[in-house]
Design an enzyme around this catalytic site. Structure first.
Site, short mmCIF file in Angstrom:
data_model
loop_
_atom_site.label_atom_id
_atom_site.label_comp_id
_atom_site.label_asym_id
_atom_site.label_seq_id
_atom_site.Cartn_x
_atom_site.Cartn_y
_atom_site.Cartn_z
N TRP A 141 0.84 -1.19 0.00
CA TRP A 141 0.00 0.00 0.00
C TRP A 141 0.87 1.24 0.00
O TRP A 141 1.99 1.21 0.49
CB TRP A 141 -0.92 0.01 1.21
CG TRP A 141 -1.82 -1.17 1.32
CD1 TRP A 141 -2.48 -1.83 0.29
CD2 TRP A 141 -2.16 -1.86 2.52
NE1 TRP A 141 -3.22 -2.86 0.79
CE2 TRP A 141 -3.05 -2.90 2.16
CE3 TRP A 141 -1.82 -1.69 3.85
CZ2 TRP A 141 -3.60 -3.78 3.09
CZ3 TRP A 141 -2.36 -2.55 4.78
CH2 TRP A 141 -3.24 -3.58 4.39
N ILE A 144 2.40 2.48 3.45
CA ILE A 144 3.39 1.66 4.14
C ILE A 144 4.47 1.17 3.17
O ILE A 144 5.63 1.57 3.24
CB ILE A 144 2.73 0.45 4.83
CG1 ILE A 144 1.73 0.92 5.89
CG2 ILE A 144 3.80 -0.45 5.47
CD1 ILE A 144 2.35 1.66 7.06
N CYS A 145 4.09 0.31 2.26
CA CYS A 145 5.07 -0.40 1.42
C CYS A 145 5.71 0.48 0.36
O CYS A 145 6.71 0.08 -0.25
CB CYS A 145 4.42 -1.62 0.79
SG CYS A 145 3.81 -2.79 2.02
N VAL A 146 5.15 1.66 0.12
CA VAL A 146 5.80 2.63 -0.77
C VAL A 146 6.50 3.72 0.05
O VAL A 146 7.67 4.02 -0.18
CB VAL A 146 4.78 3.26 -1.74
CG1 VAL A 146 5.44 4.36 -2.57
CG2 VAL A 146 4.19 2.19 -2.66
N PRO A 149 10.03 2.57 2.16
CA PRO A 149 11.26 2.48 1.38
C PRO A 149 11.62 3.78 0.68
O PRO A 149 12.81 4.08 0.48
CB PRO A 149 10.98 1.36 0.38
CG PRO A 149 9.50 1.28 0.27
CD PRO A 149 9.00 1.64 1.64
#
Length: 245
Positions: A141, A144-146, A149
């Site tokens: 998502w 979070i996941c973008v 990082p």
């Protein structure tokens, strides 16, 4: 009406490739901030079935189209590309078919347990091996996941771009606030069609002209339909138009 006529004329020009071999074009005049096919790494993060089920910030079919456009673009322009998953076989499931079509060797995907892919040493090392200092991200998502990082890579000295419409959050607010947070620290937002056209950038680059317009026709919504419309009408005109009726 004038806008429609201009749009029609523009599409006609592209389809006829009237810009071919223009001696006035000089790529060195372009802004250094523009992306080029060989100056960045693309990381596509967790575009998996289970992750997509909770996405509310974008229509899923639109998301799939945009992901297909990004994957197709990176393959066409031979961009260094990393596909990463999270708990693929135990929870999140396979990546979108639109990615597997262009990157079919699933043994090369990096499966993680970390929400922040930058905390997985394999991904950081894979980026370092390319020698490139720009990273383009898209994933599920966004919040979070973008974002995690993106912030981590930025802190490590990379220029970071995020393809916002090939990413999705659990709500529109979650996605929008994540994008705003990233913009505040200097991460650059772009979109999937922008990614394609920014890498191509010159219709006189005839070597990829057909492939670029084919990607646009397949994934480009109304823009793609316009290209298909005018190219088909031209073919019909060559055949004599409606004389057979």
């Amino acid at each position: 009406m004038n806008t429609v006529k201009l749009t029609f004329a523009f599409i006609l020009a592209l389809t006829m490739n009237v810009f071919a071999q223009n001696p006035n074009n000089d790529p060195s005049l372009a802004a250094k901030s523009l992306l080029d096919a060989d100056d960045h790494v693309l990381i596509m993060i967790d575009h998996e079935g289970q992750m997509a089920l909770s996405v509310q910030s974008i229509d899923i079919q639109t998301l799939r189209n945009n992901v297909g456009l990004v994957a197709g673009t990176s393959k066409l322009f031979e961009v260094s590309t990393i596909i990463t998953t999270v708990a693929e076989r135990s929870f999140s499931g396979p990546v979108f078919p639109e990615i597997r079509e262009y990157y079919s060797d699933e043994t090369k995907y990096i499966d993680r347990t970390t929400m922040n892919s930058w905390e997985d040493k394999r991904i950081v090392e894979a980026v370092k091996k390319t020698g490139k200092k720009r990273i383009v991200l898209a994933g599920l998502w966004t919040e979070i996941c973008v974002t995690l990082p993106a912030l981590s890579a930025l802190e490590d000295g990379y220029e970071v771009y995020v393809i916002t419409d090939a990413s999705g959050g659990v709500s529109k607010e979650a996605h929008d606030m994540a994008v705003a947070r990233m913009i505040q620290v200097g991460i650059v937002p772009i979109t999937s069609m922008q990614y394609l056209l920014e890498l191509h950038r010159d219709w006189a680059r005839a070597g990829k002209y057909v492939e670029v317009t084919n990607l646009a026709k397949r994934y480009g919504g109304a823009y793609g339909l316009g290209i298909d419309y005018i190219s088909t009408m031209r073919e019909w005109d060559k055949e004599g138009g409606d004389k057979k009726h």
